[in-house]
Design a protein around this motif. Structure first.
Motif, PDB file in Angstrom:
ATOM      1  N   LEU A 140       0.841  -1.197   0.000  1.00 43.02           N
ATOM      2  CA  LEU A 140       0.000   0.000   0.000  1.00 43.02           C
ATOM      3  C   LEU A 140       0.879   1.250   0.000  1.00 43.02           C
ATOM      4  O   LEU A 140       1.975   1.249   0.554  1.00 43.02           O
ATOM      5  CB  LEU A 140      -0.922  -0.005   1.221  1.00 43.02           C
ATOM      6  CG  LEU A 140      -1.888  -1.194   1.318  1.00 43.02           C
ATOM      7  CD1 LEU A 140      -2.656  -1.152   2.632  1.00 43.02           C
ATOM      8  CD2 LEU A 140      -2.852  -1.205   0.133  1.00 43.02           C
ATOM      9  N   THR A 141       0.372   2.320  -0.595  1.00 43.56           N
ATOM     10  CA  THR A 141       1.208   3.514  -0.752  1.00 43.56           C
ATOM     11  C   THR A 141       0.927   4.599   0.278  1.00 43.56           C
ATOM     12  O   THR A 141       1.841   5.148   0.879  1.00 43.56           O
ATOM     13  CB  THR A 141       1.022   4.105  -2.172  1.00 43.56           C
ATOM     14  OG1 THR A 141      -0.379   4.316  -2.396  1.00 43.56           O
ATOM     15  CG2 THR A 141       1.565   3.146  -3.220  1.00 43.56           C
ATOM     16  N   GLU A 145      -4.064   4.378   4.121  1.00 46.21           N
ATOM     17  CA  GLU A 145      -4.414   3.021   3.698  1.00 46.21           C
ATOM     18  C   GLU A 145      -3.690   1.975   4.535  1.00 46.21           C
ATOM     19  O   GLU A 145      -4.266   0.945   4.917  1.00 46.21           O
ATOM     20  CB  GLU A 145      -4.056   2.825   2.220  1.00 46.21           C
ATOM     21  CG  GLU A 145      -4.964   3.567   1.262  1.00 46.21           C
ATOM     22  CD  GLU A 145      -4.503   3.408  -0.178  1.00 46.21           C
ATOM     23  OE1 GLU A 145      -3.285   3.198  -0.398  1.00 46.21           O
ATOM     24  OE2 GLU A 145      -5.351   3.491  -1.081  1.00 46.21           O
ATOM     25  N   LYS A 146      -2.437   2.242   4.844  1.00 48.17           N
ATOM     26  CA  LYS A 146      -1.664   1.308   5.669  1.00 48.17           C
ATOM     27  C   LYS A 146      -2.286   1.161   7.052  1.00 48.17           C
ATOM     28  O   LYS A 146      -2.454   0.048   7.563  1.00 48.17           O
ATOM     29  CB  LYS A 146      -0.218   1.792   5.787  1.00 48.17           C
ATOM     30  CG  LYS A 146       0.588   1.680   4.510  1.00 48.17           C
ATOM     31  CD  LYS A 146       2.015   2.198   4.721  1.00 48.17           C
ATOM     32  CE  LYS A 146       2.820   2.091   3.429  1.00 48.17           C
ATOM     33  NZ  LYS A 146       4.207   2.600   3.584  1.00 48.17           N
ATOM     34  N   LYS A 149      -5.511  -0.861   6.962  1.00 51.16           N
ATOM     35  CA  LYS A 149      -5.270  -2.296   6.798  1.00 51.16           C
ATOM     36  C   LYS A 149      -4.758  -2.909   8.099  1.00 51.16           C
ATOM     37  O   LYS A 149      -5.177  -4.004   8.493  1.00 51.16           O
ATOM     38  CB  LYS A 149      -4.242  -2.523   5.677  1.00 51.16           C
ATOM     39  CG  LYS A 149      -3.979  -3.995   5.364  1.00 51.16           C
ATOM     40  CD  LYS A 149      -5.228  -4.677   4.825  1.00 51.16           C
ATOM     41  CE  LYS A 149      -4.935  -6.103   4.393  1.00 51.16           C
ATOM     42  NZ  LYS A 149      -6.165  -6.797   3.933  1.00 51.16           N
TER      43      LYS A 149
END
Length: 714
Positions: A140-141, A145-146, A149
């Motif tokens: 993931l960028t 988002e990280k 997750k």
């Protein structure tokens, strides 16, 4: 993970015994165990933490979510600090039965007092779940988002990891998100007050002596864990019985000497040892000064009222102590950071860090970390300062604004979740505020409000436009004469009726109108930008931590405190606070009498303690004809370690941690072994007060006393 394997390899290196650090008890084998034994420890890592047989960790309790306590008898007797039990002691107090002033001692279990909502949590086991938590994260960028997750993975693991029905799973992050550990816990909900000395012992020296050495405070209180008939956690019931622990701490009567090994076992709250220099500069020059000024103003108002009115003193004693605690800590922290030249030390480390980045060809991975830190800390400065002003003025130190903010949150629930959710939350809010208003004095809060709202308007960045020209005195008078937030009866009236009616009434209330302006401004103009930049800083901090572990394989890196179970070890040791001054390791009852000021708010001494001192009726607790009171050591502690047991080389209880020295309060950010010392009540003073002062022999009889030094000599 390659990173963790590297770290475990680093732990196995033989090095000279050092001090400092807060270590996870399930990971002591290797470097830590060797260090501890070099410092004099007689135990093994398994004696401290073991899931197959009882070990020291089974006696260590996370007390009511913010402190530590320890089990000291086979009947679930809990020892913690007086200031940790202060709210409970205050709640049981009244003008007629002032347990804060007179103390409280249950001479039988039937006299022990229940404390609704108080909890005590034990750690069952600790498990590394790093690989599973980080599944699917690396590709993931964006940082958002990280984190999403990671949270999804953590929630899944917490639900599925094996545990008993009465237990809980909790995942915590370590090394800035480079490691994740799962804790299986048991939380007991029937905790009863057993004993507390009067505040003239448990809080002796009060705010004048807070964070300083020499210290003469008997900072302890006693509770008991109750369980159901199967020894499992249960809500309060008269049918519950004292908890039978897997392990309880024996108590050493042999005392301490300079150089003795000490270990503090507990739940330290939060440290920030690996911040870059830019962050430390911001703390010293911008954030701490603002928070200190706000709390200084609030404390002066409250103190003036408390000294003149006993009822107000009871109402505000706990609140005052809470506010004063970090006010004084921030002052000492800033001074200590300057004195130890922490910013320059950070810059020197960063210079070496950059050299190693280049030498090891890691420019693409870590080459921009420091410049990105600098850019982001400049960008966040005004938002961080404005956020602190809002939190300190609205949320923490002005009670009317705090109530208003809770009602603001209630309105947001109505907007986002509808009327049913609003009504449920409203009912809980009204109930919870009944106790709040019991300890609320409108005259005190009015003066606090006027002082703090002026500071907010004059010094906080990013404020609503009208605050720049506000007449603060006039605004104060108008709000405190017209707002319904000033009494519980009026608040109940304000919140009665259906949701739409309540919202309309709130919008007409002068106090709520002000809070709404402040809160809207915070959530529209401050919080979103702060959170976005802070998220980026968090990602940088994770990468910076990972880089340090990789680039400094000979380094000494412990995970920052995060309210999880830790051990810290050191030695009984004096220190030089300034030129030509040396502080010895222990204080005695003689020092209490030297500070004694009859009738003084902070330094009065109970008549019975004076009598015991004059007659030298010390029992078996004296050493060389003196009663020891407190001692210091090099253990690396912080908030949350309050109430933690101080243990000797064999795991026996020798003291009760409750503070740090003034010169070393910066240890949350920068630990300096030359001047950082933790302060502990000598367990012999605790026993002396229980036995000779209170006559609570029933409690002494529960405990197991030992003489490890005498046994060694034999």
């Amino acid at each position: 993970m390659k990173l963790l394997k590297l770290f475990i390899l680093f732990l196995s290196f033989p090095i000279l015994a050092q001090q400092g650090g807060m270590w996870v008890p399930s990971m002591l084998e290797g470097m830590n165990e060797s260090e501890m034994q070099q410092l004099g420890m007689k135990m093994t890592a398994e004696d401290i933490y073991d899931t197959n047989t009882s070990s020291l960790k089974d006696a260590i309790v996370h007390f009511d979510g913010g402190c530590t306590a320890e089990i000291i008898s086979p009947k679930g007797l809990l020892l913690t600090n007086h200031h940790c039990g202060y709210d409970a002691i205050q709640n049981h107090s009244s003008i007629e039965h002032d347990y804060l002033q007179d103390g409280f001692w249950a001479k039988s279990q039937n006299e022990e007092l229940p404390n609704p909502k108080m909890v005590a949590t034990l750690i069952v086991s600790i498990h590394d779940v790093t690989n599973t938590v980080l599944e699917g994260v690396s590709q993931l960028t964006s940082e958002a988002e990280k984190q999403k997750k990671i949270q999804e993975n953590s929630n899944r693991i917490q639900k599925s990891f094996p545990k008993e029905s009465w237990q809980e799973n909790k995942i915590k992050t370590f090394y800035e998100g480079n490691q994740y550990l799962l804790f299986v816990t048991e939380t007991f909900k029937d905790i009863r007050l057993v004993g507390a000395p009067p505040s003239s012992i448990g809080k002796f020296g009060s705010d004048t002596d807070n964070w300083v050495w020499p210290r003469h405070t008997g900072d302890f209180s006693i509770f008991r864990i109750y369980a159901d008939k199967n020894n499992k956690p249960a809500e309060y019931s008269k049918d519950n019985v004292p908890y039978t622990p897997k392990h309880f701490l024996p108590i050493s009567l042999d005392g301490i000497s300079e150089g003795d090994f000490t270990m503090v076992f507990g739940f330290p709250g939060r440290t920030q040892e690996y911040l870059p220099s830019f962050a430390v500069e911001q703390i010293i020059n911008t954030l701490n000064p603002a928070k200190i000024e706000i709390r200084d103003a609030a404390l002066k108002v409250q103190d003036g009222f408390m000294r003149k009115d006993k009822a107000i003193k009871i109402q505000y004693a706990s609140k005052y102590a809470r506010i004063a605690n970090y006010w004084k800590k921030w002052i000492g922290e800033s001074q200590g950071l300057k004195k130890s030249d922490a910013v320059q030390l950070k810059k020197d480390f960063e210079t070496e860090f950059q050299k190693r980045v280049v030498a090891q060809g890691k420019q693409d991975t870590y080459g921009n970390l420091l410049s990105d830190f600098e850019k982001n800390y400049k960008a966040i400065n005004d938002y961080a300062l404005a956020r602190d002003y809002f939190i300190e003025v609205v949320y923490r130190n002005t009670e009317l604004l705090n109530v208003g903010f809770r009602l603001y949150q209630l309105e947001q629930i109505y907007k986002t979740k509808g009327e049913q959710a609003f009504n449920d939350r409203k009912e809980n809010t009204v109930k919870s505020l009944e106790n709040f208003y019991k300890d609320f004095n409108v005259n005190v809060d009015k003066q606090v409000f006027e002082k703090l709202i002026a500071l907010y308007g004059q010094k906080s960045p990013l404020i609503p436009t009208e605050f720049k020209t506000m007449d603060y005195g006039k605004t104060t008078d108008e709000i405190y004469s017209k707002s319904k937030l000033t009494s519980y009866k009026n608040l109940q009236s304000l919140l009665s009726g259906e949701a739409s009616k309540v919202i309309k009434a709130l919008h007409k209330d002068k106090g709520y109108q002000l809070v709404k302006k402040l809160a809207d401004n915070f959530y529209e103009n401050i919080s979103p930008k702060y959170d976005a930049i802070d998220l980026e800083i968090g990602g940088l901090q994770r990468d910076y931590m990972k880089a340090q572990l990789e680039l400094f394989p000979d380094g000494r890196f412990f995970p920052d405190a995060n309210s999880t179970l830790r051990i810290t070890y050191g030695q009984v040791k004096g220190y030089h606070p300034s030129d030509a001054v040396y502080y010895e390791t222990s204080t005695h009852l003689e020092g209490v009498m030297e500070k004694y000021i009859p009738g003084d708010y902070e330094f009065d001494v109970p008549a019975k303690l004076i009598e015991l001192y004059k007659t030298k009726n010390y029992g078996p607790y004296a050493e060389n004809g003196k009663i020891p009171v407190c001692f210091i050591a090099t253990n690396h502690t912080t908030g949350g370690n309050s109430g933690s047991p101080a243990l000797d080389a064999n795991g026996n209880l020798i003291g009760l941690n409750f503070d740090r020295v003034w010169e070393g309060t910066m240890s949350d950010i920068h630990y300096d072994p030359e001047i950082c010392r933790n302060i502990m009540v000598d367990i012999r003073y605790v026993l002396f007060i229980i036995d000779k002062y209170a006559g609570a022999e029933n409690l002494i009889d529960e405990m197991q006393m030992v003489h490890p030094k005498k046994s060694t000599k034999k």
